[in-house]
Scaffold this motif. Structure first.
Motif, PDB file in Angstrom:
ATOM      1  N   SER A  99       0.637  -1.210  -0.106  1.00 37.74           N
ATOM      2  CA  SER A  99      -0.170   0.103  -0.409  1.00 37.74           C
ATOM      3  C   SER A  99       0.959   1.046  -0.114  1.00 37.74           C
ATOM      4  CB  SER A  99      -0.586  -0.007   1.276  1.00 37.74           C
ATOM      5  OG  SER A  99      -1.888  -1.443   1.010  1.00 37.74           O
ATOM      6  N   GLY A 100       0.206   2.130  -0.923  1.00 29.86           N
ATOM      7  CA  GLY A 100       1.379   3.544  -1.212  1.00 29.86           C
ATOM      8  C   GLY A 100       2.051   3.594  -1.712  1.00 29.86           C
ATOM      9  N   SER A 101       2.692   2.301  -2.852  1.00 27.35           N
ATOM     10  CA  SER A 101       4.189   2.354  -3.480  1.00 27.35           C
ATOM     11  C   SER A 101       3.602   3.385  -4.637  1.00 27.35           C
ATOM     12  CB  SER A 101       4.229   0.896  -3.587  1.00 27.35           C
ATOM     13  OG  SER A 101       3.187   0.672  -4.384  1.00 27.35           O
ATOM     14  N   GLY A 102       2.650   3.447  -5.118  1.00 26.74           N
ATOM     15  CA  GLY A 102       2.636   4.158  -6.027  1.00 26.74           C
ATOM     16  C   GLY A 102       1.971   3.991  -7.467  1.00 26.74           C
ATOM     17  N   PRO A 126      -9.595   8.845  -4.437  1.00 26.42           N
ATOM     18  CA  PRO A 126      -8.653   9.601  -4.713  1.00 26.42           C
ATOM     19  C   PRO A 126      -7.345   9.097  -3.180  1.00 26.42           C
ATOM     20  CG  PRO A 126      -9.629  11.585  -4.249  1.00 26.42           C
ATOM     21  CD  PRO A 126     -10.293  10.390  -3.690  1.00 26.42           C
ATOM     22  N   SER A 127      -5.772   8.486  -3.949  1.00 27.02           N
ATOM     23  CA  SER A 127      -4.965   8.139  -3.483  1.00 27.02           C
ATOM     24  C   SER A 127      -4.946   8.806  -1.836  1.00 27.02           C
ATOM     25  CB  SER A 127      -3.270   8.030  -3.739  1.00 27.02           C
ATOM     26  OG  SER A 127      -3.882   7.093  -5.071  1.00 27.02           O
ATOM     27  N   GLU A 128      -4.788  10.325  -2.199  1.00 27.87           N
ATOM     28  CA  GLU A 128      -4.848  10.557  -0.682  1.00 27.87           C
ATOM     29  C   GLU A 128      -5.465  10.581   0.939  1.00 27.87           C
ATOM     30  OE1 GLU A 128      -6.052  13.366  -3.412  1.00 27.87           O
ATOM     31  OE2 GLU A 128      -4.493  12.308  -3.350  1.00 27.87           O
ATOM     32  N   GLU A 129      -7.100  10.588  -0.102  1.00 26.41           N
ATOM     33  CA  GLU A 129      -7.797  10.371   1.030  1.00 26.41           C
ATOM     34  C   GLU A 129      -8.785   9.135   1.268  1.00 26.41           C
ATOM     35  OE1 GLU A 129     -11.706  12.214  -1.080  1.00 26.41           O
ATOM     36  OE2 GLU A 129     -10.201  13.685  -1.349  1.00 26.41           O
ATOM     37  N   LYS A 130      -7.681   7.530   0.721  1.00 25.78           N
ATOM     38  CA  LYS A 130      -8.079   5.933   1.038  1.00 25.78           C
ATOM     39  C   LYS A 130      -7.762   6.241   2.220  1.00 25.78           C
ATOM     40  CE  LYS A 130      -7.386   4.660  -3.884  1.00 25.78           C
ATOM     41  NZ  LYS A 130      -6.644   3.465  -5.049  1.00 25.78           N
ATOM     42  N   THR A 131      -6.527   6.754   3.099  1.00 25.65           N
ATOM     43  CA  THR A 131      -6.498   6.299   4.220  1.00 25.65           C
ATOM     44  C   THR A 131      -7.284   7.273   5.320  1.00 25.65           C
ATOM     45  OG1 THR A 131      -4.590   7.210   4.149  1.00 25.65           O
ATOM     46  CG2 THR A 131      -4.773   4.794   4.016  1.00 25.65           C
ATOM     47  N   PRO A 181     -11.920   4.678   3.906  1.00 29.21           N
ATOM     48  CA  PRO A 181     -12.215   3.678   2.304  1.00 29.21           C
ATOM     49  C   PRO A 181     -11.532   1.862   2.937  1.00 29.21           C
ATOM     50  CG  PRO A 181     -12.556   5.952   1.792  1.00 29.21           C
ATOM     51  CD  PRO A 181     -11.717   6.092   3.596  1.00 29.21           C
ATOM     52  N   ARG A 182     -10.830   2.470   3.024  1.00 33.38           N
ATOM     53  CA  ARG A 182      -9.526   0.892   3.084  1.00 33.38           C
ATOM     54  C   ARG A 182      -9.843   0.584   3.762  1.00 33.38           C
ATOM     55  NH1 ARG A 182      -3.909   0.515   0.437  1.00 33.38           N
ATOM     56  NH2 ARG A 182      -4.898   2.431  -0.122  1.00 33.38           N
ATOM     57  N   ASP A 183      -9.878   0.993   4.703  1.00 36.14           N
ATOM     58  CA  ASP A 183     -10.434  -0.502   6.769  1.00 36.14           C
ATOM     59  C   ASP A 183     -11.978  -0.747   5.945  1.00 36.14           C
ATOM     60  OD1 ASP A 183      -8.663   0.441   7.704  1.00 36.14           O
ATOM     61  OD2 ASP A 183      -9.717   2.054   8.466  1.00 36.14           O
TER      62      ASP A 183
END
Length: 184
Positions: free
Chosen positions: A9-12, A51-56, A73-75
């Motif tokens: 997670s978070g690798s781009g 968006p990626s920055e909002e998933k966590t 959202p990810r949880d």
């Protein structure tokens, strides 16, 4: 050309996939897309993706029932990942169906990017279906580590290629794609 990204997670992975989509005409598929659609169906207050920055980030949504939803959202997606306990290859089956529909519609250019190999079964399916597997590793990855990332780490050495995402922009990936993948 069929490429599949693998990385914690978070690798781009999504960021790099967007380059392939917008600059080389790739079609994006994801093992978790059906999970996200299902989450949206069950929880209509969820978006189909974030968006990626909002998933966590916690959603902090007040429902009409008075409940406050403070999960990210990810949880929520990871909690629905328990569906794999009932049918271990559910997301493989769903992605295969989506890929077959793409191939049968006659408008498919043959360029696919799968953005999220997570399980051993997904890795094996990608290899069996002739995908080039690229392990993505990012500098200073401060994302929360999830249990599902353990399988990614276990399969790291089995990837066809490794790309070190130095987060300084897309130029190093452009070079990697042109020199390694498109000629490979």
């Amino acid at each position: 050309m069929k490429i599949a990204f693998m990385g914690i997670s978070g690798s781009g992975k999504d960021f790099l996939a967007n380059y392939l989509i917008h600059n080389h005409g790739f079609t994006r598929l994801s093992f978790s897309d059906q999970l996200k659609k299902l989450a949206h169906y069950i929880y209509p207050w969820m978006e189909k993706d974030y968006p990626s920055e909002e998933k966590t980030l916690p959603l902090n949504i007040s429902l009409s029932t008075g409940e406050l939803i403070s999960y990210s959202p990810r949880d929520i997606w990871l909690s629905l990942n328990k569906l794999r306990e009932i049918e271990g290859k559910i997301f493989i089956r769903m992605l295969s169906k989506e890929l077959n529909l793409l191939e049968s519609n006659g408008k498919f250019n043959g360029k696919i990017i799968i953005t999220d190999i997570r399980s051993n079964e997904e890795f094996i399916w990608c290899k069996d279906n002739k995908f080039i597997v690229v392990y993505i590793e990012r500098d200073a990855n401060d994302y929360k580590k999830y249990e599902i990332d353990n399988h990614v780490t276990e399969n790291k050495e089995k990837a066809d290629y490794h790309f070190h995402n130095n987060t300084s922009g897309i130029d190093s990936f452009k070079f990697f794609f042109e020199e390694e993948l498109s000629n490979g």
